[in-house]
Design a protein around this motif. Sequence first.
Motif, PDB file in Angstrom:
ATOM      1  N   ALA A 122     -13.017  -4.835 -58.867  1.00 49.88           N
ATOM      2  CA  ALA A 122     -14.871  -4.414 -58.939  1.00 49.88           C
ATOM      3  C   ALA A 122     -14.786  -3.142 -59.972  1.00 49.88           C
ATOM      4  O   ALA A 122     -13.916  -1.969 -60.565  1.00 49.88           O
ATOM      5  CB  ALA A 122     -15.008  -4.125 -57.324  1.00 49.88           C
ATOM      6  N   LYS A 123     -16.323  -2.568 -59.883  1.00 46.64           N
ATOM      7  CA  LYS A 123     -16.624  -1.582 -60.211  1.00 46.64           C
ATOM      8  C   LYS A 123     -17.813  -0.617 -59.287  1.00 46.64           C
ATOM      9  O   LYS A 123     -18.041  -1.332 -58.572  1.00 46.64           O
ATOM     10  CB  LYS A 123     -17.679  -1.566 -62.240  1.00 46.64           C
ATOM     11  N   ASP A 124     -17.477   0.907 -59.187  1.00 40.51           N
ATOM     12  CA  ASP A 124     -18.116   1.328 -58.815  1.00 40.51           C
ATOM     13  C   ASP A 124     -19.858   0.696 -58.376  1.00 40.51           C
ATOM     14  O   ASP A 124     -20.197   1.739 -59.645  1.00 40.51           O
ATOM     15  CB  ASP A 124     -18.279   3.424 -58.749  1.00 40.51           C
ATOM     16  N   SER A 164     -21.841   3.779 -59.314  1.00 43.00           N
ATOM     17  CA  SER A 164     -21.875   4.897 -60.650  1.00 43.00           C
ATOM     18  C   SER A 164     -23.157   5.592 -61.514  1.00 43.00           C
ATOM     19  O   SER A 164     -23.867   3.653 -61.829  1.00 43.00           O
ATOM     20  CB  SER A 164     -20.805   3.954 -61.186  1.00 43.00           C
ATOM     21  N   SER A 224     -17.967   3.756 -64.499  1.00 38.39           N
ATOM     22  CA  SER A 224     -16.583   3.897 -63.483  1.00 38.39           C
ATOM     23  C   SER A 224     -17.457   3.969 -62.069  1.00 38.39           C
ATOM     24  O   SER A 224     -17.938   4.289 -61.991  1.00 38.39           O
ATOM     25  CB  SER A 224     -16.335   5.136 -64.549  1.00 38.39           C
ATOM     26  N   THR A 240     -13.382   2.340 -61.719  1.00 38.53           N
ATOM     27  CA  THR A 240     -13.506   0.214 -61.876  1.00 38.53           C
ATOM     28  C   THR A 240     -11.794   0.431 -61.422  1.00 38.53           C
ATOM     29  O   THR A 240     -10.506   1.314 -61.370  1.00 38.53           O
ATOM     30  CB  THR A 240     -13.375   0.338 -63.381  1.00 38.53           C
ATOM     31  N   VAL A 241     -11.378  -1.436 -60.740  1.00 39.54           N
ATOM     32  CA  VAL A 241     -10.357  -1.473 -60.598  1.00 39.54           C
ATOM     33  C   VAL A 241      -9.802  -2.861 -60.858  1.00 39.54           C
ATOM     34  O   VAL A 241     -10.601  -3.231 -60.939  1.00 39.54           O
ATOM     35  CB  VAL A 241     -10.035  -1.514 -58.244  1.00 39.54           C
ATOM     36  N   ILE A 250      -6.735   1.723 -62.423  1.00 37.43           N
ATOM     37  CA  ILE A 250      -7.281   2.420 -61.966  1.00 37.43           C
ATOM     38  C   ILE A 250      -7.939   3.275 -62.628  1.00 37.43           C
ATOM     39  O   ILE A 250      -7.316   4.136 -62.754  1.00 37.43           O
ATOM     40  CB  ILE A 250      -7.385   2.986 -60.540  1.00 37.43           C
ATOM     41  N   VAL A 301     -10.978   8.029 -56.914  1.00 33.81           N
ATOM     42  CA  VAL A 301     -11.730   7.016 -57.070  1.00 33.81           C
ATOM     43  C   VAL A 301     -12.617   7.251 -55.360  1.00 33.81           C
ATOM     44  O   VAL A 301     -12.209   7.698 -54.418  1.00 33.81           O
ATOM     45  CB  VAL A 301     -10.611   5.712 -56.927  1.00 33.81           C
ATOM     46  N   ARG A 318     -15.957   4.616 -51.160  1.00 32.07           N
ATOM     47  CA  ARG A 318     -16.828   3.628 -50.923  1.00 32.07           C
ATOM     48  C   ARG A 318     -16.348   2.440 -51.976  1.00 32.07           C
ATOM     49  O   ARG A 318     -16.123   0.493 -51.958  1.00 32.07           O
ATOM     50  CB  ARG A 318     -18.257   2.807 -51.886  1.00 32.07           C
ATOM     51  N   LEU A 319     -14.879   2.290 -52.461  1.00 30.80           N
ATOM     52  CA  LEU A 319     -14.055   1.378 -53.617  1.00 30.80           C
ATOM     53  C   LEU A 319     -12.939   1.200 -52.562  1.00 30.80           C
ATOM     54  O   LEU A 319     -11.599   0.418 -52.743  1.00 30.80           O
ATOM     55  CB  LEU A 319     -13.543   1.630 -54.534  1.00 30.80           C
ATOM     56  N   ALA A 353     -12.252  -3.075 -52.984  1.00 31.64           N
ATOM     57  CA  ALA A 353     -11.867  -2.852 -53.326  1.00 31.64           C
ATOM     58  C   ALA A 353     -10.356  -2.733 -53.999  1.00 31.64           C
ATOM     59  O   ALA A 353     -10.199  -4.203 -54.710  1.00 31.64           O
ATOM     60  CB  ALA A 353     -13.238  -2.568 -54.940  1.00 31.64           C
TER      61      ALA A 353
END
Length: 79
Positions: free
Chosen positions: A7-9, A12, A17, A19-20, A31, A59, A62-63, A66
Amino acid sequence: MSLRFIAKDPNSPDGDSPTVWVDEENNDLVIQGWKADDATEAECRKVGNIPEHEGVFRVPARLAQAIREACDVAERGTD
């Protein structure tokens, strides 16, 4: 090396970014995040040194989902 995108934020502003990913060869989490500021690094150093080859990154919460998904993928291994 084969990285599995997780996943990506979504918030953003430029879509780059944080990103995971999961490395499918060794199941490590990869990460991308914001570099921590000096105050954050100083707080982290209270429990130990940060070697030159390592870094402290932020990070957004909200991630979290993810990161949970990436952990699940890593625990299962490559499928």
